[in-house]
Structure formats: C-alpha cells, structure tokens
Design a protein around this motif. Structure first.
Motif, PDB file in Angstrom:
ATOM      1  N   PHE A 217       0.827  -1.209   0.000  1.00 14.00           N
ATOM      2  CA  PHE A 217       0.000   0.000   0.000  1.00 14.00           C
ATOM      3  C   PHE A 217       0.859   1.255   0.000  1.00 14.00           C
ATOM      4  O   PHE A 217       0.618   2.193  -0.784  1.00 14.00           O
ATOM      5  CB  PHE A 217      -0.929   0.014   1.218  1.00 14.00           C
ATOM      6  N   LEU A 218       1.867   1.300   0.858  1.00 13.66           N
ATOM      7  CA  LEU A 218       2.711   2.491   0.954  1.00 13.66           C
ATOM      8  C   LEU A 218       3.516   2.707  -0.331  1.00 13.66           C
ATOM      9  O   LEU A 218       3.764   3.849  -0.731  1.00 13.66           O
ATOM     10  CB  LEU A 218       3.641   2.382   2.160  1.00 13.66           C
ATOM     11  N   GLU A 219       3.903   1.616  -0.985  1.00 11.89           N
ATOM     12  CA  GLU A 219       4.612   1.735  -2.256  1.00 11.89           C
ATOM     13  C   GLU A 219       3.707   2.373  -3.316  1.00 11.89           C
ATOM     14  O   GLU A 219       4.120   3.285  -4.045  1.00 11.89           O
ATOM     15  CB  GLU A 219       5.082   0.361  -2.724  1.00 11.89           C
ATOM     16  N   GLN A 220       2.456   1.898  -3.397  1.00  5.24           N
ATOM     17  CA  GLN A 220       1.512   2.472  -4.359  1.00  5.24           C
ATOM     18  C   GLN A 220       1.184   3.917  -4.004  1.00  5.24           C
ATOM     19  O   GLN A 220       1.028   4.767  -4.889  1.00  5.24           O
ATOM     20  CB  GLN A 220       0.232   1.640  -4.416  1.00  5.24           C
ATOM     21  N   LEU A 221       1.096   4.218  -2.707  1.00  2.00           N
ATOM     22  CA  LEU A 221       0.827   5.591  -2.277  1.00  2.00           C
ATOM     23  C   LEU A 221       1.916   6.534  -2.772  1.00  2.00           C
ATOM     24  O   LEU A 221       1.630   7.617  -3.300  1.00  2.00           O
ATOM     25  CB  LEU A 221       0.728   5.649  -0.752  1.00  2.00           C
ATOM     26  N   GLN A 222       3.175   6.141  -2.622  1.00  2.00           N
ATOM     27  CA  GLN A 222       4.271   6.999  -3.065  1.00  2.00           C
ATOM     28  C   GLN A 222       4.233   7.201  -4.574  1.00  2.00           C
ATOM     29  O   GLN A 222       4.486   8.304  -5.074  1.00  2.00           O
ATOM     30  CB  GLN A 222       5.618   6.399  -2.639  1.00  2.00           C
ATOM     31  N   ILE A 223       3.905   6.162  -5.317  1.00  3.12           N
ATOM     32  CA  ILE A 223       3.772   6.298  -6.770  1.00  3.12           C
ATOM     33  C   ILE A 223       2.667   7.304  -7.100  1.00  3.12           C
ATOM     34  O   ILE A 223       2.837   8.188  -7.950  1.00  3.12           O
ATOM     35  CB  ILE A 223       3.462   4.933  -7.420  1.00  3.12           C
ATOM     36  N   SER A 224       1.544   7.179  -6.405  1.00  2.80           N
ATOM     37  CA  SER A 224       0.398   8.049  -6.666  1.00  2.80           C
ATOM     38  C   SER A 224       0.693   9.500  -6.280  1.00  2.80           C
ATOM     39  O   SER A 224       0.255  10.431  -6.964  1.00  2.80           O
ATOM     40  CB  SER A 224      -0.827   7.549  -5.895  1.00  2.80           C
ATOM     41  N   LEU A 225       1.429   9.698  -5.200  1.00  2.00           N
ATOM     42  CA  LEU A 225       1.762  11.058  -4.768  1.00  2.00           C
ATOM     43  C   LEU A 225       2.735  11.720  -5.728  1.00  2.00           C
ATOM     44  O   LEU A 225       2.727  12.953  -5.878  1.00  2.00           O
ATOM     45  CB  LEU A 225       2.357  11.038  -3.358  1.00  2.00           C
ATOM     46  N   ASN A 226       3.576  10.924  -6.371  1.00  2.00           N
ATOM     47  CA  ASN A 226       4.561  11.470  -7.307  1.00  2.00           C
ATOM     48  C   ASN A 226       3.953  11.770  -8.677  1.00  2.00           C
ATOM     49  O   ASN A 226       4.577  12.447  -9.492  1.00  2.00           O
ATOM     50  CB  ASN A 226       5.739  10.513  -7.470  1.00  2.00           C
ATOM     51  N   GLU A 227       2.754  11.261  -8.902  1.00  5.88           N
ATOM     52  CA  GLU A 227       2.074  11.534 -10.153  1.00  5.88           C
ATOM     53  C   GLU A 227       1.383  12.895 -10.084  1.00  5.88           C
ATOM     54  O   GLU A 227       1.163  13.446  -9.015  1.00  5.88           O
ATOM     55  CB  GLU A 227       1.048  10.442 -10.463  1.00  5.88           C
ATOM     56  N   THR A 228       1.049  13.412 -11.243  1.00  9.14           N
ATOM     57  CA  THR A 228       0.362  14.698 -11.289  1.00  9.14           C
ATOM     58  C   THR A 228      -0.966  14.603 -10.552  1.00  9.14           C
ATOM     59  O   THR A 228      -1.701  13.635 -10.684  1.00  9.14           O
ATOM     60  CB  THR A 228       0.099  15.119 -12.751  1.00  9.14           C
ATOM     61  N   LYS A 229      -1.263  15.641  -9.780  1.00  7.03           N
ATOM     62  CA  LYS A 229      -2.539  15.685  -9.071  1.00  7.03           C
ATOM     63  C   LYS A 229      -3.685  15.584 -10.065  1.00  7.03           C
ATOM     64  O   LYS A 229      -3.608  16.099 -11.186  1.00  7.03           O
ATOM     65  CB  LYS A 229      -2.656  16.996  -8.285  1.00  7.03           C
ATOM     66  N   ILE A 230      -4.731  14.895  -9.672  1.00  6.01           N
ATOM     67  CA  ILE A 230      -5.912  14.775 -10.515  1.00  6.01           C
ATOM     68  C   ILE A 230      -6.432  16.177 -10.846  1.00  6.01           C
ATOM     69  O   ILE A 230      -6.803  16.933  -9.952  1.00  6.01           O
ATOM     70  CB  ILE A 230      -7.022  13.964  -9.814  1.00  6.01           C
ATOM     71  N   GLU A 231      -6.398  16.535 -12.117  1.00  5.07           N
ATOM     72  CA  GLU A 231      -6.774  17.888 -12.508  1.00  5.07           C
ATOM     73  C   GLU A 231      -8.267  18.022 -12.798  1.00  5.07           C
ATOM     74  O   GLU A 231      -8.814  19.110 -12.750  1.00  5.07           O
ATOM     75  CB  GLU A 231      -5.962  18.315 -13.744  1.00  5.07           C
ATOM     76  N   THR A 232      -8.893  16.913 -13.141  1.00 11.42           N
ATOM     77  CA  THR A 232     -10.314  16.958 -13.461  1.00 11.42           C
ATOM     78  C   THR A 232     -11.112  17.437 -12.257  1.00 11.42           C
ATOM     79  O   THR A 232     -10.881  17.012 -11.139  1.00 11.42           O
ATOM     80  CB  THR A 232     -10.813  15.573 -13.893  1.00 11.42           C
ATOM     81  N   SER A 233     -12.050  18.312 -12.496  1.00  8.80           N
ATOM     82  CA  SER A 233     -12.885  18.815 -11.415  1.00  8.80           C
ATOM     83  C   SER A 233     -13.736  17.687 -10.830  1.00  8.80           C
ATOM     84  O   SER A 233     -14.191  16.793 -11.551  1.00  8.80           O
ATOM     85  CB  SER A 233     -13.799  19.926 -11.941  1.00  8.80           C
ATOM     86  N   TRP A 234     -13.936  17.745  -9.523  1.00 11.66           N
ATOM     87  CA  TRP A 234     -14.824  16.783  -8.873  1.00 11.66           C
ATOM     88  C   TRP A 234     -16.262  17.249  -9.107  1.00 11.66           C
ATOM     89  O   TRP A 234     -16.978  17.638  -8.176  1.00 11.66           O
ATOM     90  CB  TRP A 234     -14.504  16.688  -7.386  1.00 11.66           C
ATOM     91  N   THR A 235     -16.646  17.220 -10.360  1.00 14.62           N
ATOM     92  CA  THR A 235     -18.000  17.622 -10.740  1.00 14.62           C
ATOM     93  C   THR A 235     -18.548  16.603 -11.725  1.00 14.62           C
ATOM     94  O   THR A 235     -17.989  16.420 -12.804  1.00 14.62           O
ATOM     95  CB  THR A 235     -18.004  19.020 -11.389  1.00 14.62           C
TER      96      THR A 235
END
Length: 245
Positions: A217-235
């Motif tokens: 889980f922590l390995e996947q979390l670090q990968i996800s944090l290093n990726e670009t933040k989700i830019e799509t609006s939460w709409t």
C-alpha cells in the motif's frame, strides 16, 4: 521495543516504513496526539496514516497491516445494485450532488448507525478537520438525492492520484452503494488505480475490496503522490452511473 510517539503541534509523524509497529501489542498504531493540529491531517495522509479514535480518547493515528483497498477495476456491481442504479437514473427527481454540502454529508456519516462500528469515531474535531481539508480541495463528498432529500452518500480524501475512502451512510437501502459506484466510475475515468478503505470489513469485501500488505500500500501511495494531481474537477452528475448498466 520503542514507544509510540506522542506528537506535539510541531512534531512529524514516524515513517511507517521505518517504524511500522512501535508497540507490537497495538499493531498499526503509529502515534498519539492531544488533538489534530493544523496541517497534521495532510501530512498523515501522505504517509499512509489516518486518525481513528473515540471522544474519550486522545487522537490515535493508524497505519494498519494489512490495508483494505478497493481497485476500481474490481468493484463488484451486483445485479441488485444495477437495478437500484437503473431506477435511480430513470427517476426524474433524483440527482447526485458532488461537493455541494460537505458538512451535511460528514454529519450524516457521523450519526449513521452501522453493524461494524458505532460511528462515534467521527467526532466534532474530526468533522472540523476534514471540513478544513475540504476547503483546501483535498476532501470531497458525494450525496445521493431523491425527492430533494439526501438518502445516502460518502466522503473521501484525495492527494496526488490517490483516493482515500472515509465513511458512507444510507438512509435508504443501497444508497451508499450508489455513491460508491459513482466514485469508482470517476476513479476509472481519472486513472485512480486504488481507493484506500483503511480497515477490513465484510461489507467492503462484498463490494470487491481486498486486503494488501502495508508495504504494498505504501509503495503504491508513493507512486500516486509522485504523479500529477488529478486535474479533473470533482463535478459529475448521475449519468456517470450508466457505466454500470
């Protein structure tokens, strides 16, 4: 055996990769604090740590092993849920509200009765802290509306491309599952590979969630944090649910 850290307002969390279980008699408990200090919640989530405690306790910070997660590609949409979704989509008086009343959703989760927990962990302090996180753009709510009434929903946290599910509620059978189905579709559309569910329950397992090791889980979390933040609006609206039909 090391001691569980007692955190002050300026202290950092122990890294769960380095100090996974300070006290083996309380597995998963990483740290304790008197209250949730400003900025502490954001720091915790980005280390894979979350608060879970009751009104009569100090703030308890956890990083459990194993960790329950739901991969959007493995979400189980049962025939009965598909039927509920179809009815909901066809109802002219139904809608999904995203981030329109975060406070109402988290209060509903706090007062919801459930089999596997009593809901008291969503204290007033928790509600205030997550509302602040929402105002910063890192916590979101999905509400299921019928006839102008909120019948179910959920709230979650997002950092990078990781989504952390927090709590759901239903005032009508299956309403929270509709909200979760909508969240899973949104995650599929936006490249989210994993929704953190924190703790293992039979209900989450029935929806496709599975436990994985803390390390994975922590390995996947670090990968996800290093990726670009989700830019799509939460709409989005209820048409997102047609993915499951």
């Amino acid at each position: 055996m090391s001691q569980i850290a007692w955190l002050g307002p300026n202290d950092s969390f122990p890294n769960p990769l380095i100090h996974p279980d300070p006290d083996p008699s309380v597995p998963g408990l990483i740290a304790v604090s008197e209250r949730i200090y400003p900025g502490q919640l954001s720091q915790a989530y980005q280390l894979g740590i979350f608060p879970w405690y009751s009104d009569n306790q100090p703030v308890l910070w956890w990083s459990p092993d194993p960790r329950m997660v739901l991969k959007p590609t493995e979400f189980k949409c049962s025939d009965s849920l598909k039927k509920s979704i179809r009815h909901f989509c066809q109802d002219m008086n139904s809608e999904i509200m995203v981030d329109q009343d975060f406070g109402a959703v988290i209060r509903a989760c706090a007062t919801s009765t459930r089999k596997d927990q009593d809901g008291t962990w969503i204290t007033h302090e928790i509600m205030d802290a997550y509302t602040a996180l929402h105002e910063q753009g890192n916590a979101h709510s999905i509400a299921i509306i019928e006839q102008g009434q909120m019948i179910g929903g959920l709230y979650c946290v997002s950092f990078g491309s990781m989504v952390f599910g927090e709590s759901m509620f239903s005032r009508k059978p299956g309403a929270s599952k509709i909200a979760l189905a909508a969240l899973n579709t949104w995650c599929l559309q936006n490249g989210v590979v994993m929704i953190d569910c924190q703790q293992e329950t039979a209900h989450l397992h029935s929806l496709g969630a599975t436990p994985i090791s803390r390390g994975e889980f922590l390995e996947q979390l670090q990968i996800s944090l290093n990726e670009t933040k989700i830019e799509t609006s939460w709409t989005f609206d209820k048409t997102i649910l047609t993915h499951w039909l």
